[in-house]
Enzyme design. Sequence first.
Site, mmCIF file in Angstrom:
data_model
loop_
_atom_site.group_PDB
_atom_site.id
_atom_site.type_symbol
_atom_site.label_atom_id
_atom_site.label_comp_id
_atom_site.label_asym_id
_atom_site.label_seq_id
_atom_site.Cartn_x
_atom_site.Cartn_y
_atom_site.Cartn_z
ATOM 1 N N ALA A 40 0.840 -1.193 0.000
ATOM 2 C CA ALA A 40 0.000 0.000 0.000
ATOM 3 C C ALA A 40 0.879 1.248 0.000
ATOM 4 C CB ALA A 40 -0.902 0.002 1.225
ATOM 5 N N GLY A 90 -0.410 -5.378 0.318
ATOM 6 C CA GLY A 90 -1.431 -5.222 -0.710
ATOM 7 C C GLY A 90 -0.994 -5.757 -2.062
ATOM 8 N N GLU A 132 -1.712 -9.307 -1.926
ATOM 9 C CA GLU A 132 -3.166 -9.471 -1.968
ATOM 10 C C GLU A 132 -3.703 -9.307 -3.390
ATOM 11 O OE1 GLU A 132 -5.035 -8.458 2.230
ATOM 12 O OE2 GLU A 132 -3.756 -6.810 1.513
ATOM 13 N N GLU A 159 2.701 -5.858 6.905
ATOM 14 C CA GLU A 159 1.934 -4.789 7.551
ATOM 15 C C GLU A 159 1.667 -5.049 9.031
ATOM 16 O OE1 GLU A 159 -1.063 -6.621 4.551
ATOM 17 O OE2 GLU A 159 1.065 -6.695 4.926
#
Length: 179
Positions: free
Chosen positions: A56, A95, A98, A118
């Site tokens: 992210a 992310g 993901e 994270e």
Amino acid sequence: ETSGHIATITIDNPPVNAAGHALRVALTEAVTRLDADPTVKVIALYGAGKSFIAGADIREFGKPPKDPWLPEVCNTIEACETPVIAYLHGVALGGGLEVALGCHARIAAPGTLVGFPEVTLGILPGAGGTQRAPRLTGIPAALDLITTGKRIPAEEALALGLIDRIEAGEPREMAMAMA
């Protein structure tokens, strides 16, 4: 970019291809448009530069979220009728992993690192990693990755089932070849 029945999406957000708002918007729009195109039979994602998606955009932490959120992006990819393949290189963290897990197949370059770091910031994976990773690795391995924040090499990710293959090459050419 399209070539015959193959579409490629280049993730290009220097310096680390962080999944910031502009990238999330562009990726969602590109995947949606290509999935609706009947001439496209497969979509391949790859990162420009040194990595796939490093995670992210931390510059957005603590700010009001903007649509589409990363979970929406991952769900859009996963829901595609057109198969979506991710070619990972460098890192696919948080992310970025993901997004890759939302794809229908994942191929990684040797030396690629994946993980959910994270947790070291007090955040759990929030874009489907806590659901998709256990489906591929089983619960014990996924819990270890999610709760420790460790980064694992492609070879270990392959053994766990997070990725499907390891192939060396230049990201764009490998994305095309894998598609």
